[in-house]
Write an enzyme that holds these catalytic residues in place. Structure first.
Site, PDB file in Angstrom:
ATOM      1  N   HIS A 184      28.024  70.477  32.232  1.00  0.00           N
ATOM      2  CA  HIS A 184      27.633  70.132  30.871  1.00  0.00           C
ATOM      3  C   HIS A 184      27.437  71.377  30.009  1.00  0.00           C
ATOM      4  O   HIS A 184      27.767  71.393  28.826  1.00  0.00           O
ATOM      5  CB  HIS A 184      26.332  69.327  30.917  1.00  0.00           C
ATOM      6  CG  HIS A 184      26.268  68.277  29.876  1.00  0.00           C
ATOM      7  ND1 HIS A 184      25.618  67.088  30.049  1.00  0.00           N
ATOM      8  CD2 HIS A 184      26.797  68.227  28.641  1.00  0.00           C
ATOM      9  CE1 HIS A 184      25.744  66.370  28.959  1.00  0.00           C
ATOM     10  NE2 HIS A 184      26.452  67.041  28.096  1.00  0.00           N
ATOM     11  N   ARG A 291      34.515  54.019  28.459  1.00  0.00           N
ATOM     12  CA  ARG A 291      34.408  53.702  29.894  1.00  0.00           C
ATOM     13  C   ARG A 291      33.135  52.877  30.096  1.00  0.00           C
ATOM     14  O   ARG A 291      32.066  53.424  30.353  1.00  0.00           O
ATOM     15  CB  ARG A 291      34.345  54.990  30.714  1.00  0.00           C
ATOM     16  CG  ARG A 291      35.676  55.744  30.791  1.00  0.00           C
ATOM     17  CD  ARG A 291      35.537  56.975  31.668  1.00  0.00           C
ATOM     18  NE  ARG A 291      36.804  57.482  32.136  1.00  0.00           N
ATOM     19  CZ  ARG A 291      37.436  58.543  31.625  1.00  0.00           C
ATOM     20  NH1 ARG A 291      36.907  59.185  30.618  1.00  0.00           N
ATOM     21  NH2 ARG A 291      38.583  58.943  32.138  1.00  0.00           N
ATOM     22  N   ARG A 327      37.116  49.520  27.654  1.00  0.00           N
ATOM     23  CA  ARG A 327      37.730  49.167  28.941  1.00  0.00           C
ATOM     24  C   ARG A 327      36.735  48.345  29.740  1.00  0.00           C
ATOM     25  O   ARG A 327      35.561  48.733  29.860  1.00  0.00           O
ATOM     26  CB  ARG A 327      38.094  50.433  29.708  1.00  0.00           C
ATOM     27  CG  ARG A 327      38.614  50.097  31.099  1.00  0.00           C
ATOM     28  CD  ARG A 327      39.129  51.296  31.801  1.00  0.00           C
ATOM     29  NE  ARG A 327      38.044  52.157  32.254  1.00  0.00           N
ATOM     30  CZ  ARG A 327      38.256  53.334  32.830  1.00  0.00           C
ATOM     31  NH1 ARG A 327      39.480  53.784  32.959  1.00  0.00           N
ATOM     32  NH2 ARG A 327      37.243  54.063  33.231  1.00  0.00           N
ATOM     33  N   GLU A 425      48.162  52.379  34.698  1.00  0.00           N
ATOM     34  CA  GLU A 425      47.670  53.444  35.579  1.00  0.00           C
ATOM     35  C   GLU A 425      48.075  53.205  37.030  1.00  0.00           C
ATOM     36  O   GLU A 425      47.595  53.889  37.932  1.00  0.00           O
ATOM     37  CB  GLU A 425      46.157  53.638  35.431  1.00  0.00           C
ATOM     38  CG  GLU A 425      45.306  52.422  35.668  1.00  0.00           C
ATOM     39  CD  GLU A 425      43.809  52.723  35.518  1.00  0.00           C
ATOM     40  OE1 GLU A 425      43.399  53.889  35.488  1.00  0.00           O
ATOM     41  OE2 GLU A 425      43.045  51.739  35.441  1.00  0.00           O
ATOM     42  N   ASN A 448      45.345  59.826  34.881  1.00  0.00           N
ATOM     43  CA  ASN A 448      44.625  60.312  36.073  1.00  0.00           C
ATOM     44  C   ASN A 448      45.009  59.476  37.292  1.00  0.00           C
ATOM     45  O   ASN A 448      45.416  59.997  38.327  1.00  0.00           O
ATOM     46  CB  ASN A 448      43.111  60.247  35.862  1.00  0.00           C
ATOM     47  CG  ASN A 448      42.668  60.926  34.581  1.00  0.00           C
ATOM     48  OD1 ASN A 448      43.367  61.794  34.078  1.00  0.00           O
ATOM     49  ND2 ASN A 448      41.542  60.522  34.044  1.00  0.00           N
ATOM     50  N   ASP A 449      44.882  58.162  37.148  1.00  0.00           N
ATOM     51  CA  ASP A 449      45.237  57.304  38.278  1.00  0.00           C
ATOM     52  C   ASP A 449      46.753  57.183  38.426  1.00  0.00           C
ATOM     53  O   ASP A 449      47.271  57.157  39.544  1.00  0.00           O
ATOM     54  CB  ASP A 449      44.595  55.914  38.116  1.00  0.00           C
ATOM     55  CG  ASP A 449      43.152  55.925  38.595  1.00  0.00           C
ATOM     56  OD1 ASP A 449      42.891  56.509  39.666  1.00  0.00           O
ATOM     57  OD2 ASP A 449      42.283  55.376  37.904  1.00  0.00           O
ATOM     58  N   ARG A 459      43.313  62.159  43.582  1.00  0.00           N
ATOM     59  CA  ARG A 459      42.864  62.984  42.445  1.00  0.00           C
ATOM     60  C   ARG A 459      41.597  63.765  42.760  1.00  0.00           C
ATOM     61  O   ARG A 459      41.228  64.677  42.044  1.00  0.00           O
ATOM     62  CB  ARG A 459      42.680  62.115  41.185  1.00  0.00           C
ATOM     63  CG  ARG A 459      41.640  61.035  41.318  1.00  0.00           C
ATOM     64  CD  ARG A 459      41.732  60.027  40.186  1.00  0.00           C
ATOM     65  NE  ARG A 459      40.804  60.297  39.096  1.00  0.00           N
ATOM     66  CZ  ARG A 459      40.515  59.435  38.134  1.00  0.00           C
ATOM     67  NH1 ARG A 459      41.110  58.251  38.077  1.00  0.00           N
ATOM     68  NH2 ARG A 459      39.672  59.732  37.183  1.00  0.00           N
ATOM     69  N   CYS A 496      45.281  57.790  27.583  1.00  0.00           N
ATOM     70  CA  CYS A 496      43.851  58.102  27.585  1.00  0.00           C
ATOM     71  C   CYS A 496      43.407  58.908  28.802  1.00  0.00           C
ATOM     72  O   CYS A 496      42.235  59.228  28.934  1.00  0.00           O
ATOM     73  CB  CYS A 496      43.011  56.838  27.451  1.00  0.00           C
ATOM     74  SG  CYS A 496      43.198  55.712  28.832  1.00  0.00           S
TER      75      CYS A 496
HETATM   76  C1  PEP Z   1      42.823  57.265  34.149  1.00  0.00           C
HETATM   77  O1  PEP Z   1      42.931  56.824  35.291  1.00  0.00           O
HETATM   78  O2  PEP Z   1      43.641  58.057  33.642  1.00  0.00           O
HETATM   79  C2  PEP Z   1      41.686  56.869  33.300  1.00  0.00           C
HETATM   80  C3  PEP Z   1      41.654  57.159  32.020  1.00  0.00           C
HETATM   81  O3  PEP Z   1      40.658  56.217  33.892  1.00  0.00           O
HETATM   82  P1  PEP Z   1      39.563  56.907  34.853  1.00  0.00           P
HETATM   83  O4  PEP Z   1      39.767  58.396  34.777  1.00  0.00           O
HETATM   84  O5  PEP Z   1      38.254  56.443  34.354  1.00  0.00           O
HETATM   85  O6  PEP Z   1      39.947  56.334  36.181  1.00  0.00           O
HETATM   86 MG    MG Z   2      41.729  55.137  35.961  1.00  0.00          MG
END
Ligand code: PEP
Ligand code: MG
Length: 536
Positions: A184, A291, A327, A425, A448-449, A459, A496
């Site tokens: 942070h 989120r 979401r 994702e 990310n996913d 990840r 996102c």
């Molecule tokens: C993702 O998976 O890219 C995403 C935005 O969701 P999170 O990082 O919360 O899994």
């Molecule tokens: Mg995700």
């Protein structure tokens, strides 16, 4: 003499070194004390801490409203029921107020650290900060005074409230022995616009107590006692950094449009109502990812329909008429709530999580969807479903929504028009995007996913960090496929995941006419500029 660490926040500085001395906050255990006396001491310390935080909030607000938020969070933490009850229990057992605060703070900190989510882990530092403040007050120690000339601040580890107190007139950079890029403090240092080098390790212990130094936050480089040649080099760097800041400032409040005329919204990723205000102040075009699971993780039990309604209402009203994408619950895998224990799984990332939980346990989903539908009239609501792998999941959610809308209307509650979209994702969603697109109002790519599933690279696992790469062409093809399907069906598509802020990918996104990029608030201007200068 050159020292290196991890470059955590951009910023160049030439100034004197100044060490922040950490007060001795060690606590000796003394038992058999009178709970009433200790409770009075705790109450008094809490009042003083609240006063200090209110003053810090007011003084920081003038120069940096975004950074001031942290003190508001700390004030809320002082009133947190889990915290107060934890302290009370220990006081009842005859412990001292210092000991009770320290122990309860540590327990809560460990809880946050156990959550595999950057933002939640960063909260652990805030809890430590609040408990340190109380222990300091209880021990009768004054706050550390800040320097009165331009300095590069050196500290073992910098707590958020210390970082935020840094006045840019005096502190022009900071260097820490510990810490990580995602802490942070670093996020705050970035918002203050000063460079930050973390994780210097043992090198830190060899730093002189004073003397001139030059630092480059991005490069993670600190030169103590620079020679004339090094000084010239750093003066040039300083001038270039200033030029960059001036250039970026021009993008504030300016719509992001590519030279060929494609408009792309630059929205913010948020996890709370407090984040929403900061995102708004940073000039976000809307919220691209709320989120909502953070409402669940922040709570001792499932948050009620009313609690959720209030949170959604506040964010929607704040941004109206701009879009807010909420979401639905993405619990499971790395995000575990203590009151909702999912039995151990071999492969939690591919297990019982997100939409799978919501459809299997509709009573949980119903509460959230009812709260969202009730808030629909408060702004431009977009409901987004995570971890979609099949059309069937969208159909089932739609029929649940229709049922709940009828139920609410029968109860005399208005439901305003809203949009329903899905996250892309999983490779399944990308591959089936032509089938899914006509069923929804928008797509948002969770890189990310999507990256972890496409490349079969966890990840969270640093050993496969070189394979986990959102720039990989395999991920690119998935995104391109989804973008084409979205546009063929006449719906918009956003990104996102973290890759949305990777300006090396902006040209690619603009070539595929991505309609929205949702990023952390500190990246908004950088992304705006990248879009305006893109070749897409
Ligand atoms: C993702 O998976 O890219 C995403 C935005 O969701 P999170 O990082 O919360 O899994
Ligand atoms: Mg995700």
């Amino acid at each position: 003499m050159k020292f290196t660490g991890t470059g955590a926040a951009e910023g160049v500085a030439i100034a004197q070194l100044w060490h922040l001395t950490t007060p001795d906050l060690s606590v000796e255990r003394v038992t058999g004390l009178d709970p009433r006396e200790q409770r009075a001491r705790f109450a008094q310390a809490k009042t003083q801490a609240d006063g200090e935080l209110a003053a810090l909030y007011a003084s920081t607000m003038e120069r940096d409203p975004e950074a001031a938020m942290i003190f508001d969070i700390h004030r809320m933490m002082l009133e947190d029921l889990d915290f107060i009850e934890g302290v009370d229990d220990l006081l009842d057992q005859g412990e001292s107020a210092e000991w009770a605060v320290r122990e309860t703070g540590e327990t809560l900190r460990a809880m946050f650290l156990a959550i595999d989510d950057e933002t939640m882990r960063a909260r652990a530092a805030d809890i430590q900060d609040v408990s340190n403040r109380l222990v300091r007050i209880l021990k009768g120690i004054e706050e550390n005074p800040m320097p009165q000339e331009q300095v590069i601040l050196c500290a073992q580890d910098l707590l958020p409230s210390q970082t935020v107190r840094l006045d840019k007139r005096y502190v022009v950079g900071c260097v820490t022995r510990g810490g990580s890029v995602t802490s942070h403090s670093v996020i705050l240092a970035r918002s203050l616009g000063i460079g930050c080098i973390v994780a210097m390790g043992e090198q830190f212990d060899r730093l002189p107590r004073q003397g001139l130094a030059a630092m480059d936050g991005a490069a993670g480089e600190l030169i103590v006692d620079p020679d004339p040649e090094e000084l010239t080099l750093y003066r040039e760097k300083l001038a270039r950094a200033q030029e960059q800041r001036d250039l970026l400032a021009q993008y504030a409040g300016r719509p992001a449009v590519t030279p060929s005329g494609h408009r792309c919204l630059v929205c913010a990723n948020i996890g709370s109502v407090v984040d929403a205000q900061a995102a708004k102040d940073a000039g976000a075009d809307g919220v691209g990812l709320f989120r909502s699971e953070f409402l669940y993780l922040d709570s001792p039990d499932f948050p009620s329909e009313e609690t959720q309604f209030q949170a959604y209402k506040t964010v929607l009203e704040l941004f109206a008429p701009a879009p807010v994408v909420v979401r639905t619950l993405d619990l499971g895998s790395d995000k575990q709530a203590p009151y909702f224990q999912i039995p151990d799984e071999e492969n939690p990332a591919m297990g019982y999580r997100a939409i799978r939980i919501c459809l299997a346990q509709p009573e949980i989903f119903r509460t959230q969807l009812r709260a969202l539908l009730r808030a629909s009239g408060c702004g431009n609501l977009h409901i987004m479903l995570p971890m979609i792998t099949s059309a069937h999941q969208v159909e089932r959610t739609r029929s649940l929504l229709a049922e709940l809308e009828a139920e609410l209307r029968a109860q005399g509650v208005e439901v305003a028009p809203y949009k329903l979209g899905i996250m892309i994702e999983t490779p399944a969603a990308a591959v089936m995007s032509d089938v899914l697109a006509p069923m929804v109002d928008f797509f948002s790519v969770g890189t990310n996913d999507l990256t972890q599933y496409t490349l079969a690279a966890d990840r969270m696992n640093p050993r496969v960090a070189d394979i986990f790469n959102a720039r990989d062409p395999a991920v690119g093809r998935m995104i391109a496929m989804a973008a084409k399907a979205a546009h063929d069906a006449g719906i918009w598509i956003g990104v996102c995941g973290e890759a949305g802020a990777d300006v090396a990918l902006t040209d690619f996104f603009m070539r595929h006419k991505i309609d929205e990029l949702s990023v952390s608030r500190g990246s908004i201007l950088k992304v705006r500029r990248a879009i305006c200068e893109s070749e897409g």
